[in-house]
Scaffold this active site. Sequence first.
Site, mmCIF file in Angstrom:
data_model
loop_
_atom_site.group_PDB
_atom_site.id
_atom_site.type_symbol
_atom_site.label_atom_id
_atom_site.label_comp_id
_atom_site.label_asym_id
_atom_site.label_seq_id
_atom_site.Cartn_x
_atom_site.Cartn_y
_atom_site.Cartn_z
ATOM 1 C CE LYS A 186 6.102 1.604 -6.437
ATOM 2 N NZ LYS A 186 5.131 1.958 -6.008
ATOM 3 C CD GLN A 205 1.072 2.729 -5.771
ATOM 4 O OE1 GLN A 205 2.330 2.524 -5.317
ATOM 5 N NE2 GLN A 205 1.259 2.691 -7.100
ATOM 6 C CG ASP A 226 6.914 8.149 -5.027
ATOM 7 O OD1 ASP A 226 8.176 7.245 -5.298
ATOM 8 O OD2 ASP A 226 6.687 8.542 -4.689
#
Length: 286
Positions: A54, A98, A121
């Site tokens: 990412k 994460q 997200d």
Amino acid sequence: MNAKRLDGKALAATIREGLGQRVKAHTEAGGRAPGLATVLVGDDPASHVYVRSKRRACDAAGMVNVHRELPADADQAEVLKLIEALNQDKTVDGILVQLPLPAGMDENKVLAAVDPNKDVDGFHPVNQGRLLQGQPGLRPCTPVGIMRLLQETGASLKGAHAVVVGRSNIVGKPVALMLLEQHATVTLCHSRTRDLAAEVQRADVVVAAVGVPQLIQGSWIRDGAVVIDVGINRNEEGKLVGDVEFESASARASWITPVPGGVGPMTIAMLLQNTVDNCLNGASSS
Ligand code: NAD
């Protein structure tokens, strides 16, 4: 029928290229480069690999990547403090925590600490609520990537029967809502569904997000159906496979995503897109 491949890798590369151009034009006009913060807690090897890719994708699009790492024994208060600092940081447009977090941490509490306007997200309850109500908001990357892939097929979703297998908060449930928003008739299947084969057999569109190698048999696929395989699994030989039997499903479907190279690359592209949009439309600094 021999299915055409929905090439997520190529589409994601085109999208990322376009994002890079938007970022370049914005910064050349004196704007601030969009910033994505990644928060990694603990030493899960797969999480390290995901975060690294990412961050690289961020760099390649000319964005700023801000990385914060905490040890596995960090306490939750430390993580919450770090997130609060990123919420206040004017150079950060998107925050990605994460998952999974180390055992003992309350994932819901940590995700809810992210400013909903920086939640690229799309996991914050406020954004999931906005999605449920059909309001604008940040939407989860994998489902948005799936919808973008479906758009590539040119098939109309209006009135189509879409069967989603898997009801997670990050894939199954949100993609079911997005399909509904596009006027599909949606069936959401899960581990207690009585006759999965019968449900899949009725589908014009199948989205498989289970995590069980080749659970969806090719013989269940209706002729001409579009098949989106979200699963990423290792089979007994250690080969990467999806949730769908690819070869036999390809013989019946009109379109199908490969694994790897289908949904996976789209997820990162949509994460970057959420962050760039957030910066360029000023939502993250309001
Ligand atoms: P999860 O692991 O949270 O949940 C799995 C879901 O599958 C559950 O809702 C469960 O009810 C359902 N299920 C389990 N066994 C079943 C069965 N026998 N029949 C019907 N339904 C069953 O799911 P997740 O986090 O959405 O992940 C699903 C898969 O997608 C995994 O393989 C994961 O690695 C992959 N994934 C890929 C991406 C990507 O970017 N490509 C992103 C997220 C998840």
